[in-house]
Design a protein around this motif. Structure first.
Motif, short mmCIF file in Angstrom:
data_model
loop_
_atom_site.label_atom_id
_atom_site.label_comp_id
_atom_site.label_asym_id
_atom_site.label_seq_id
_atom_site.Cartn_x
_atom_site.Cartn_y
_atom_site.Cartn_z
N SER A 148 3.68 -24.88 11.97
CA SER A 148 3.52 -24.35 13.33
C SER A 148 4.65 -23.40 13.71
CB SER A 148 3.48 -25.51 14.34
OG SER A 148 2.46 -26.43 13.99
N ALA A 160 6.52 -21.73 17.19
CA ALA A 160 6.66 -21.80 18.65
C ALA A 160 6.18 -20.51 19.30
CB ALA A 160 8.13 -22.05 19.02
N ASP A 161 5.60 -20.64 20.50
CA ASP A 161 5.01 -19.47 21.16
C ASP A 161 6.01 -18.32 21.32
OD1 ASP A 161 6.56 -20.76 23.05
OD2 ASP A 161 4.93 -21.09 24.48
N ARG A 162 7.27 -18.65 21.60
CA ARG A 162 8.26 -17.60 21.82
C ARG A 162 8.72 -16.94 20.51
NH1 ARG A 162 10.13 -22.48 22.09
NH2 ARG A 162 11.91 -23.14 20.80
N VAL A 184 6.46 -16.40 17.88
CA VAL A 184 5.35 -15.62 17.33
C VAL A 184 5.60 -14.12 17.43
CG1 VAL A 184 2.91 -15.04 17.60
CG2 VAL A 184 3.62 -17.44 17.60
N GLU A 232 -3.46 -23.29 13.25
CA GLU A 232 -2.26 -23.17 14.07
C GLU A 232 -1.96 -21.71 14.42
OE1 GLU A 232 -0.66 -25.52 15.51
OE2 GLU A 232 -1.26 -27.31 14.40
N GLN A 233 -2.07 -20.84 13.41
CA GLN A 233 -1.82 -19.42 13.63
C GLN A 233 -2.89 -18.59 12.94
OE1 GLN A 233 0.50 -18.10 15.62
NE2 GLN A 233 1.30 -20.14 16.12
N TYR A 289 -2.47 -11.67 11.75
CA TYR A 289 -1.05 -11.29 11.74
C TYR A 289 -0.57 -10.77 10.39
CZ TYR A 289 -0.70 -13.88 16.18
OH TYR A 289 -0.87 -14.34 17.47
#
Length: 357
Positions: free
Chosen positions: A279, A281-283, A285, A314-315, A320
């Motif tokens: 995973s 963290a949103d910050r 990404v 998860e991503q 990306y």
């Protein structure tokens, strides 16, 4: 006259018997497999102040000739000779050490008078070196990496038996074609998926997929074989590799800042040792997206000890242009990424390599 004739005949018979005995011994010696032990240091070459010191000691003190002399039973399973390649603790291994060692292993593997190779190694990065060798040395001859958790001076030393087992496996034709192996605590592991999972105790090495077999009193018992690409089937060849690209690891945790990620912005790839399923963290990404836009490959691995990272879970890895490390732990993902980047910079090709190895 008769007596002297009898004496001469007896002497001839005795001489013939002695010569035959020597010839038999020579033939027996020639029939034994030839195993080379490459020593690099580590705890197996360590020494403590007293026999009670099993955890506090100095690594990389005992030279290879003394290691061999300390296990006289080795002569019963193979004709053994040693080379001192390095004399360091394995946490000090660098890419340069990996290249030097692998090239020497490859050169020995090409010699007709070498049947197997054993590498003595410190346990801290043993799994990384073993994985590097199984990816880059193009041979089907047995290559075994071995260490110990306690120095030879300790009353509970495990190095003697580990070394004996390693030579026994390297001398055994049944070990051919199985890739680089790691023998610790009577177990035989694939270099690909073995890891040091605990310190202090002797059963420190494990694989979530289990050992390939066991070695008991010099005899190997096999229960499974590796299915991923290695050695002879690898697309990597140490004899064609002289340098490795920069690849680093960032360990994720709660409240992790972007600082470490940004510090490696000039690397060819960055291994994200993520929580859970790799995973992010949103910050973090957008930070990783920015690094990818600059040409840094992002490889999602997981810090958890078992399992594997699922792609596009998860991503959105496809979106990306990221890679997942599959079941490779961060330290092994780094090894494979460095080698993969000597071949390609294409994300799809990098992902293929992580699936196949």
């Amino acid at each position: 006259m008769l007596a002297s004739s009898i004496v001469r005949r007896a002497a001839r018979h005795t001489l013939a018997a002695v010569c035959l005995s020597f010839l038999s011994l020579a033939a027996l010696a020639q029939s034994k497999p030839n195993v080379v032990i490459l020593a690099t240091g580590g705890t197996i070459a360590g020494a403590g102040a007293t026999a009670a010191n099993s955890a506090t000691y100095q690594a990389a003190k005992v030279p290879v000739d003394k290691l061999i002399a300390g296990v006289p039973e080795l002569k019963d399973v193979a004709s053994v000779r040693g080379e001192q390649v390095f004399q360091i603790a394995s946490e000090s291994f660098t890419n340069a050490h990996l290249l030097t060692l692998a090239k020497r292993v490859s050169a020995l593997a090409r010699q007709a008078d070498v049947d197997g190779i054993v590498i003595t190694h410190g346990t801290d990065t043993l799994e990384e070196t073993a994985f590097f060798l199984t990816l880059t040395v193009r041979t089907d001859k047995p290559i075994v990496v071995v260490g110990s958790m306690r120095p030879g001076t300790a009353m509970s030393a495990d190095g003697m038996l580990n070394l004996y087992n390693a030579v026994s496996v390297a001398a055994n034709p049944s070990a051919k074609g199985k890739g680089v192996l790691v023998t610790m605590n009577d177990q035989i592991f694939s270099a690909r998926d073995v890891s040091k999972t605990i310190n202090i105790v002797t059963n420190a090495f494990n694989s979530q997929w289990g050992p390939l077999g066991m070695n008991v009193e010099g005899k190997a018992y096999w229960f499974r074989a590796p299915v991923k690409r290695h050695t002879m089937n690898s697309e990597f060849d140490i004899d064609k590799i002289d340098s490795l690209p920069d690849v680093d690891i960032v360990y994720a945790y709660g409240s992790v800042p972007a600082t470490a990620y940004e510090a490696f912005g000039k690397d060819k790839a960055l291994i994200h040792a993520g929580t859970g399923n790799g995973s992010v963290a949103d910050r973090i990404v957008p930070v990783l997206q920015g690094l990818r836009a600059k040409g840094v490959h992002i490889i999602r691995s997981a810090r958890v000890p078992e399992g594997f990272v699922l792609r596009n879970s998860e991503q959105p890895d496809d979106k990306y242009d990221w890679v997942v490390a599959h079941d490779h732990k961060p330290q092994k993902a780094r090894i494979l990424a460095m080698l993969a980047l000597t071949k390609t910079s294409d994300t799809k090709e990098l992902q293929r390599i992580f699936w196949e190895y």
